[in-house]
Scaffold this motif. Structure first.
Motif, PDB file in Angstrom:
ATOM      1  N   ARG A  93       0.826  -1.201   0.000  1.00 27.38           N
ATOM      2  CA  ARG A  93       0.000   0.000   0.000  1.00 27.38           C
ATOM      3  C   ARG A  93       0.865   1.257   0.000  1.00 27.38           C
ATOM      4  N   PHE A  97       1.103   4.171  -3.056  1.00 26.76           N
ATOM      5  CA  PHE A  97       0.773   5.573  -2.803  1.00 26.76           C
ATOM      6  C   PHE A  97       1.981   6.512  -2.916  1.00 26.76           C
ATOM      7  N   ASN A 102       2.843   8.032  -8.907  1.00 30.86           N
ATOM      8  CA  ASN A 102       1.571   8.661  -9.278  1.00 30.86           C
ATOM      9  C   ASN A 102       1.736  10.013  -9.972  1.00 30.86           C
ATOM     10  N   ILE A 105      -1.160  10.727 -12.462  1.00 34.20           N
ATOM     11  CA  ILE A 105      -2.465  10.319 -11.948  1.00 34.20           C
ATOM     12  C   ILE A 105      -3.630  11.082 -12.583  1.00 34.20           C
ATOM     13  N   THR A 118      -4.357   3.754  -8.479  1.00 32.05           N
ATOM     14  CA  THR A 118      -4.683   4.858  -7.576  1.00 32.05           C
ATOM     15  C   THR A 118      -5.931   5.590  -8.044  1.00 32.05           C
ATOM     16  N   CYS A 122      -9.488   5.905  -5.901  1.00 34.87           N
ATOM     17  CA  CYS A 122     -10.133   7.193  -5.583  1.00 34.87           C
ATOM     18  C   CYS A 122     -11.598   7.170  -5.991  1.00 34.87           C
ATOM     19  N   VAL A 224      -6.057   8.113  -1.011  1.00 37.39           N
ATOM     20  CA  VAL A 224      -7.164   7.825  -1.926  1.00 37.39           C
ATOM     21  C   VAL A 224      -8.513   7.964  -1.236  1.00 37.39           C
ATOM     22  N   TYR A 230      -4.744  12.692  -3.343  1.00 39.31           N
ATOM     23  CA  TYR A 230      -5.004  12.118  -4.660  1.00 39.31           C
ATOM     24  C   TYR A 230      -6.480  12.249  -5.023  1.00 39.31           C
TER      25      TYR A 230
END
Length: 298
Positions: A93, A97, A102, A105, A118, A122, A224, A230
């Motif tokens: 995890r 993240f 990301n 993203i 990711t 979200c 998330v 994010y």
């Protein structure tokens, strides 16, 4: 690397490789690891699962490979004893993240790093776990308008959805729907496992924390969640500082029911945190502090 693509590994094969490296306790030749985990007598010479596990772990920065083609554990995973799947999932995890994973993203056409997973998380955690179950029959329609235009859709096809249903539970951010809620293969946005693990890592037993600060830290560590960096960047509605939001409320309420969290309300509190409770749809629970209790359920 893109975690929802068929060329990436699923979580379980990566765990097998990490356990082997933990047991080895030193850098290991790739060819030797391949022979142990993917022997030709069983695979017929097809080593795709093994190769994908290596490439995925390399991409996530969980293992490293030397010039002489030896692999070894990198970072926090090197301290694992190889016995706990949950501990490995925490490492996964954190790796997913990592901001380095990301960078793209907000661009739904880009699938490098962990951005595709990711984005999907979200969107998924913007749903209400008490009213919504998600499966192959409705994941597409439930994404309508959930993210900024540039990032849509979060999950582009059934193949990616199937891979999402392996990654999201491994990261503690989804759970299979109960038989009374849905069919096999349907999931709810239940982030309880990730929240519980994060709470136990962050605060000591009997720590009493301001409730608004408690939620702020959880969103920082699980970005998330609605209200996390994010999630906000992708246009998911921000519940704001004093509201937990549906997904996080569900996890916090479970913490109370399972007695690893205790909620309190001081009369002179400056701020109160509101938690959605389906049993009290007209009036949210409000609390000023949360006490962390050792989790005896695991």
């Amino acid at each position: 690397m893109t975690l929802l693509n068929v060329e990436a590994s699923l979580p379980m094969p990566t765990w097998a490789l990490v356990r082997l490296l933990v047991h080895e306790k030193r850098p290991m030749a790739v060819e030797r690891a391949r022979k142990l985990l993917s022997p030709s007598s069983l695979t017929g010479g097809d080593h795709k699962m093994f190769d994908r596990a290596i490439n995925t772990l390399l991409g996530l920065g969980i293992i490293q490979k030397s010039d002489d083609d030896r692999i070894s554990l990198e970072g926090r995973v090197a301290s694992l004893d190889g016995s706990s799947w949950d501990d490995f999932c925490i490492v996964l995890r954190r790796a997913v993240f990592n901001p380095e994973q990301n960078k793209v993203i907000k661009n739904g056409k880009e699938h490098t790093g962990a951005a595709d997973l990711t984005r999907a998380l979200c969107w998924f955690l913007s749903l209400d776990p008490t009213t919504t179950i998600v499966g192959s029959n409705n994941f597409e329609v439930l994404q309508d308008g959930a993210l900024i235009v540039e990032a849509r859709p979060a999950v582009t096809n059934p193949n990616r959805w199937n891979r999402f249903t392996a990654w999201a539970p491994a990261l503690g951010l989804a759970a299979a729907a109960l038989p009374t809620m849905g069919d096999v293969g349907q999931y709810v946005p239940d982030c309880t496992v990730a929240v519980r693990q994060t709470v136990m890592e962050t605060w000591e037993h009997n720590a009493n924390v301001n409730a608004v600060e408690f939620v702020r830290v959880l969103r920082e560590k699980i970005p998330v969640l609605p209200g996390g960096v994010y999630s906000r960047g992708l246009g998911v509605e921000d519940p704001e500082d004093t509201f937990a939001g549906s997904a996080l409320s569900f996890a916090l309420l479970r913490g109370g029911y399972e007695e690893w969290l205790k909620f309190e309300r001081e009369a002179d509190a400056n701020q109160l945190l509101s938690i959605n409770d389906p049993e009290r749809p007209l009036t949210a629970h409000t609390f000023s502090s949360i006490t962390v209790i050792k989790d005896y359920n695991v």
